[in-house]
Design a protein around this motif. Structure first.
Motif, mmCIF file in Angstrom:
data_model
loop_
_atom_site.group_PDB
_atom_site.id
_atom_site.type_symbol
_atom_site.label_atom_id
_atom_site.label_comp_id
_atom_site.label_asym_id
_atom_site.label_seq_id
_atom_site.Cartn_x
_atom_site.Cartn_y
_atom_site.Cartn_z
ATOM 1 N N GLY A 155 0.527 -1.358 0.381
ATOM 2 C CA GLY A 155 0.017 -0.081 -0.187
ATOM 3 C C GLY A 155 0.895 1.146 0.196
ATOM 4 O O GLY A 155 1.788 1.357 -1.259
ATOM 5 N N SER A 156 0.786 2.180 1.087
ATOM 6 C CA SER A 156 1.466 2.956 1.117
ATOM 7 C C SER A 156 2.618 2.954 2.068
ATOM 8 O O SER A 156 2.501 2.635 3.163
ATOM 9 N N GLY A 157 3.774 3.494 2.037
ATOM 10 C CA GLY A 157 4.369 4.403 3.009
ATOM 11 C C GLY A 157 5.743 3.389 2.540
ATOM 12 O O GLY A 157 6.323 3.149 1.572
ATOM 13 N N PRO A 158 7.117 3.373 3.638
ATOM 14 C CA PRO A 158 8.004 3.342 2.503
ATOM 15 C C PRO A 158 8.072 1.584 2.615
ATOM 16 O O PRO A 158 7.645 1.223 3.350
ATOM 17 N N ALA A 159 9.417 1.379 2.126
ATOM 18 C CA ALA A 159 9.693 0.216 2.259
ATOM 19 C C ALA A 159 10.153 -0.590 3.355
ATOM 20 O O ALA A 159 10.589 0.715 4.631
ATOM 21 N N VAL A 160 10.403 -1.333 3.736
ATOM 22 C CA VAL A 160 10.642 -2.376 5.068
ATOM 23 C C VAL A 160 11.429 -3.518 4.867
ATOM 24 O O VAL A 160 11.752 -4.248 4.148
ATOM 25 N N HIS A 161 12.599 -2.468 5.645
ATOM 26 C CA HIS A 161 14.008 -3.312 6.312
ATOM 27 C C HIS A 161 13.224 -4.150 7.157
ATOM 28 O O HIS A 161 13.529 -3.695 8.345
ATOM 29 N N LEU A 162 12.804 -5.627 6.655
ATOM 30 C CA LEU A 162 12.283 -6.709 8.232
ATOM 31 C C LEU A 162 12.919 -7.338 9.157
ATOM 32 O O LEU A 162 12.744 -6.626 10.562
ATOM 33 N N ALA A 163 14.222 -6.334 8.977
ATOM 34 C CA ALA A 163 15.508 -6.540 9.810
ATOM 35 C C ALA A 163 15.501 -5.893 11.265
ATOM 36 O O ALA A 163 16.298 -6.037 11.647
#
Length: 185
Positions: free
Chosen positions: A58-66
């Protein structure tokens, strides 16, 4: 535990333009209907989840899972084509609605076409509004050592994986028990 393997023949990777693929009117309509919460910011290195950064569905930043630290997090790996994922989606949505603010939820849509994923999220009852990221290459599944979804990982506030459950949930109460056991103890 039942896991889906492979993907639907209709599933195809998004274009290089991001998870939305074609940002045309159909995608915009599906994005509005899904009404997903923005993806959370991620920083630091909890070291629990795979060290990958995935685009927000959706919206928002890419997520760095660690880098998902600071708040207990339920990470659910799913696909719109996966029958057990379809069966557990309403339980996840209900638990998210009940635990809003105390526990963060993040979906990881795997091996799926973005429009199919958005359409799926918009039509679950109750609707799935927690954010999801897109993982076309199954990096999260491979990092958690599972062949297919659904998989749910429980991440403590320090970013450490404290429990992983393969297979789908059969009730909201079952998921809430796991949240209480692994994220509130």
């Amino acid at each position: 535990a039942v896991a889906c393997s492979g993907h639907s023949p209709a599933a195809k990777p998004p274009s290089r333009g991001g998870p939305a693929g074609d940002a045309g009117p159909v995608h915009a309509r599906l994005l509005a209907a899904a009404h997903l919460s923005p993806c959370p910011p991620s920083s630091g290195s909890g070291g629990g989840l795979p060290n990958v950064t995935l685009d927000c569905l959706g919206s928002g930043p890419a997520v760095h899972l660690a880098g998902l630290t600071g708040k207990p997090t339920v990470v659910n790996v799913w696909g719109s084509w996966c029958i057990p994922c379809q069966q557990e989606a309403s339980y996840l949505a209900s638990a998210y609605n009940a635990d809003r603010g105390t526990v963060r939820f993040l979906g990881v849509d795997t091996e799926d076409e973005a429009n199919s994923a958005l359409d799926f999220d918009a039509h679950v009852t109750p609707a799935v509004h927690y954010p999801s990221v897109v993982d076309q290459q199954k990096k999260v599944l491979l990092g958690l050592h599972y062949p297919g979804p659904p998989v749910t990982a429980f991440i403590n506030a320090a970013g450490k994986v404290v429990h992983v459950k393969g297979g789908g949930y059969t009730s909201t109460a079952q998921l809430q028990r796991d949240i209480a056991t692994y994220l509130r103890s």
